[in-house]
Design a protein around this motif. Sequence first.
Motif, mmCIF file in Angstrom:
data_model
loop_
_atom_site.group_PDB
_atom_site.id
_atom_site.type_symbol
_atom_site.label_atom_id
_atom_site.label_comp_id
_atom_site.label_asym_id
_atom_site.label_seq_id
_atom_site.Cartn_x
_atom_site.Cartn_y
_atom_site.Cartn_z
ATOM 1 N N LEU A 273 13.926 -30.190 -43.335
ATOM 2 C CA LEU A 273 13.170 -30.233 -44.587
ATOM 3 C C LEU A 273 12.083 -29.157 -44.578
ATOM 4 N N GLU A 274 11.431 -29.000 -43.443
ATOM 5 C CA GLU A 274 10.396 -27.971 -43.330
ATOM 6 C C GLU A 274 10.984 -26.578 -43.556
ATOM 7 N N LYS A 275 12.144 -26.314 -42.947
ATOM 8 C CA LYS A 275 12.796 -25.016 -43.112
ATOM 9 C C LYS A 275 13.261 -24.810 -44.549
ATOM 10 N N PHE A 276 13.767 -25.865 -45.159
ATOM 11 C CA PHE A 276 14.205 -25.794 -46.549
ATOM 12 C C PHE A 276 13.053 -25.360 -47.458
ATOM 13 N N ILE A 277 11.898 -26.004 -47.310
ATOM 14 C CA ILE A 277 10.751 -25.675 -48.152
ATOM 15 C C ILE A 277 10.295 -24.239 -47.888
ATOM 16 N N GLU A 278 10.314 -23.837 -46.626
ATOM 17 C CA GLU A 278 9.935 -22.470 -46.259
ATOM 18 C C GLU A 278 10.860 -21.458 -46.926
ATOM 19 N N GLU A 279 12.165 -21.713 -46.875
ATOM 20 C CA GLU A 279 13.128 -20.777 -47.456
ATOM 21 C C GLU A 279 13.083 -20.789 -48.982
ATOM 22 N N MET A 280 12.840 -21.947 -49.572
ATOM 23 C CA MET A 280 12.728 -22.016 -51.036
ATOM 24 C C MET A 280 11.570 -21.149 -51.521
ATOM 25 N N ASN A 281 10.517 -21.083 -50.720
ATOM 26 C CA ASN A 281 9.350 -20.307 -51.122
ATOM 27 C C ASN A 281 9.545 -18.812 -50.946
ATOM 28 N N LYS A 282 10.753 -18.397 -50.585
ATOM 29 C CA LYS A 282 11.121 -16.988 -50.559
ATOM 30 C C LYS A 282 11.968 -16.611 -51.776
ATOM 31 N N ILE A 283 12.331 -17.591 -52.590
ATOM 32 C CA ILE A 283 13.191 -17.353 -53.751
ATOM 33 C C ILE A 283 12.324 -17.220 -54.999
ATOM 34 N N GLU A 284 12.282 -16.009 -55.545
ATOM 35 C CA GLU A 284 11.368 -15.743 -56.656
ATOM 36 C C GLU A 284 11.684 -16.568 -57.893
ATOM 37 N N ALA A 285 12.949 -16.846 -58.116
ATOM 38 C CA ALA A 285 13.307 -17.652 -59.293
ATOM 39 C C ALA A 285 12.584 -18.986 -59.284
ATOM 40 N N TYR A 286 12.292 -19.487 -58.079
ATOM 41 C CA TYR A 286 11.526 -20.725 -57.931
ATOM 42 C C TYR A 286 10.027 -20.471 -57.883
ATOM 43 N N THR A 287 9.579 -19.527 -57.043
ATOM 44 C CA THR A 287 8.134 -19.332 -56.877
ATOM 45 C C THR A 287 7.463 -18.876 -58.175
ATOM 46 N N GLN A 288 8.221 -18.215 -59.036
ATOM 47 C CA GLN A 288 7.693 -17.776 -60.325
ATOM 48 C C GLN A 288 7.318 -18.961 -61.222
ATOM 49 N N THR A 289 7.824 -20.130 -60.912
ATOM 50 C CA THR A 289 7.598 -21.300 -61.770
ATOM 51 C C THR A 289 6.572 -22.269 -61.192
ATOM 52 N N LYS A 290 6.029 -21.964 -60.018
ATOM 53 C CA LYS A 290 5.149 -22.913 -59.341
ATOM 54 C C LYS A 290 3.744 -22.913 -59.938
ATOM 55 N N ASN A 291 3.103 -24.077 -59.857
ATOM 56 C CA ASN A 291 1.710 -24.224 -60.267
ATOM 57 C C ASN A 291 0.813 -24.273 -59.041
ATOM 58 N N ASP A 292 -0.467 -24.080 -59.265
ATOM 59 C CA ASP A 292 -1.447 -24.239 -58.198
ATOM 60 C C ASP A 292 -1.413 -25.690 -57.702
ATOM 61 N N PRO A 293 -1.345 -25.912 -56.379
ATOM 62 C CA PRO A 293 -1.239 -27.278 -55.852
ATOM 63 C C PRO A 293 -2.369 -28.206 -56.298
ATOM 64 N N LEU A 294 -3.592 -27.708 -56.324
ATOM 65 C CA LEU A 294 -4.716 -28.566 -56.708
ATOM 66 C C LEU A 294 -4.674 -28.903 -58.199
ATOM 67 N N PHE A 295 -4.116 -27.985 -58.991
ATOM 68 C CA PHE A 295 -3.922 -28.295 -60.410
ATOM 69 C C PHE A 295 -2.946 -29.455 -60.570
ATOM 70 N N LEU A 296 -1.844 -29.407 -59.810
ATOM 71 C CA LEU A 296 -0.857 -30.489 -59.883
ATOM 72 C C LEU A 296 -1.453 -31.811 -59.402
ATOM 73 N N LEU A 297 -2.247 -31.758 -58.347
ATOM 74 C CA LEU A 297 -2.874 -32.973 -57.823
ATOM 75 C C LEU A 297 -3.827 -33.571 -58.855
ATOM 76 N N ASP A 298 -4.649 -32.725 -59.458
ATOM 77 C CA ASP A 298 -5.594 -33.200 -60.468
ATOM 78 C C ASP A 298 -4.855 -33.784 -61.670
ATOM 79 N N LEU A 299 -3.792 -33.120 -62.079
ATOM 80 C CA LEU A 299 -2.997 -33.597 -63.216
ATOM 81 C C LEU A 299 -2.406 -34.972 -62.917
ATOM 82 N N ALA A 300 -1.864 -35.129 -61.728
ATOM 83 C CA ALA A 300 -1.241 -36.395 -61.347
ATOM 84 C C ALA A 300 -2.264 -37.521 -61.283
ATOM 85 N N GLN A 301 -3.426 -37.233 -60.764
ATOM 86 C CA GLN A 301 -4.448 -38.273 -60.650
ATOM 87 C C GLN A 301 -4.996 -38.682 -62.012
#
Length: 245
Positions: free
Chosen positions: A211-239
């Motif tokens: 799972l750790e390797k999967f997440i690491e490799e996913m973060n090398k794929i621009e089609a995905y990283t281009q869609t990511k939000n700031d982690p703290l923004f997501l945390l604040d939104l969820a709370q």
Amino acid sequence: MAAAAGPSSSSSVKETLPPALGSTSQPPPVFDGTTRLYICYFCPFAQRAWVTRNFKGLQDKMELVAIDLQDKPAWYKEKVYPQGTVPSLEHDNEVWGESLDLIKYIDSNFDGPALLPEDSAKRQFADELIAYANAFTKALYSPLMAHAAVSDEVVAALDKLEAEMTKFNDGPFFLGQFSLADIAYVTILERVQIYYSHLRNYDITKGRPNLEKFIEEMNKIEAYTQTKNDPLFLLDLAQNHLKIA
């Protein structure tokens, strides 16, 4: 908000994202022949379709329309998608929805790199994984919504993914190569990794090297990283909006 999205999985050119449309906005000219993908920039389900679009290089063929889910325009439900949820796809005078169905539809009906392999065993496994994605999401979100501790169900669901990643050993992804199966899970994992780390002091990858390797490799794929939000923004939104704690 979300990072800008680029025109292909390997390009660094950034796409200018349209502003999110709220209750006072005017609708686009619906059913004028334009293919439109309706999303919300911070919705994990819409993000699945967005990643699929980007990886297939469909930025010039599939227009993004961002919907503000906190101030949703009435016309979206009335004129576009009666369910009122995102994502939805306006294509050939019809509207398609439900993220797991929609990523398959985009892959099957548009040009670009195929996101399912020809191998029948891998295709069957992909179908099984995609079918399990909703149950996985529920297992991981339920304790957060209930303000409960990390449950046996959470551990079992994460362990199941860890084990499933060993079925094909020809790459870091579920089927070896990047596929719809990875898209079905990565946007959920992106969020629960943040939530469990900050709110439960629980590392979802600890003791799960696949799972750790999967997440690491996913973060090398621009089609995905281009869609990511700031982690703290997501945390604040969820709370604040999902009331997770």
